[in-house]
Design a protein around this motif. Structure first.
Motif, PDB file in Angstrom:
ATOM      1  N   ARG A  58      -8.314  -2.538  -1.831  1.00 27.60           N
ATOM      2  CA  ARG A  58      -6.872  -2.353  -1.965  1.00 27.60           C
ATOM      3  C   ARG A  58      -6.392  -1.172  -1.131  1.00 27.60           C
ATOM      4  N   PHE A  59      -5.166  -1.278  -0.631  1.00 30.69           N
ATOM      5  CA  PHE A  59      -4.511  -0.203   0.099  1.00 30.69           C
ATOM      6  C   PHE A  59      -3.206   0.142  -0.610  1.00 30.69           C
ATOM      7  N   ILE A  60      -2.985   1.446  -0.854  1.00 29.48           N
ATOM      8  CA  ILE A  60      -1.763   1.910  -1.509  1.00 29.48           C
ATOM      9  C   ILE A  60      -1.263   3.153  -0.785  1.00 29.48           C
ATOM     10  N   THR A  61       0.041   3.213  -0.568  1.00 32.96           N
ATOM     11  CA  THR A  61       0.652   4.422  -0.013  1.00 32.96           C
ATOM     12  C   THR A  61       2.138   4.444  -0.328  1.00 32.96           C
ATOM     13  N   ASP A  62       2.723   5.611  -0.238  1.00 31.98           N
ATOM     14  CA  ASP A  62       4.171   5.768  -0.246  1.00 31.98           C
ATOM     15  C   ASP A  62       4.601   6.099   1.176  1.00 31.98           C
TER      16      ASP A  62
END
Length: 159
Positions: A58-62
């Motif tokens: 998974r990839f998560i960022t703001d």
């Protein structure tokens, strides 16, 4: 490790970029959220990383305009050279969270772009960009709290 930050992995930036701080050298901040990990990039610029095969799920960022900077800009996310999403033009009061499964993706690429009103003050922030290895977790809902001391980021994970 379950979580790795893109700024701790091998990456390549283009344009005026700062690592783990804003373009102007201050702490990364999108709206009221502060980040100790990430990238400050002036439009037009980008960050790209090639992921090792089979490790991350998974990839998560703001993403958003550095707090206090006027005008608008835009961000675009590509995985394996295929554009997945764009923020459209955003000002400094908008934070966008991207959360995507990786499903065999090998190249992550984030473009920081002009928002259509010129190049002034286009300081983009990519806050806490992370790739996750969820292979040891059972399916369900998890709350992940990342405490940096003076900056805390909370993520809800459903898978």
């Amino acid at each position: 490790d379950m979580v790795d930050y893109l700024s701790d992995l091998p990456y390549r930036t283009q344009g005026n970029a700062q690592i783990d701080k804003a373009v102007n050298g201050s702490m990364l901040q999108i709206t009221t959220q502060k980040y100790k990990k990430g990238f400050g990039i002036h439009a037009v610029g980008s960050v790209q990383t090639t992921l090792p095969a089979g490790i991350y799920d998974r990839f998560i960022t703001d993403v958003g305009k550095q707090s206090g900077q006027p005008y608008v800009m835009e961000f675009a996310l590509k995985m394996d050279n295929r554009q997945l999403t764009t923020t459209g033009p955003v000002n400094n009061s908008k934070k966008t969270t991207w959360d995507y499964p990786l499903d065999g993706v090998s190249v992550l690429h984030i473009d920081v772009l002009y928002g259509g009103d010129g190049a002034g003050n286009d300081h983009g922030s990519i806050g806490a960009p992370m790739v996750l290895d969820l292979s040891d977790l059972k399916s369900g809902t998890y709350q992940m709290v990342i405490n940096y001391g003076d900056a805390t980021v909370v993520r809800i994970l459903d898978f």
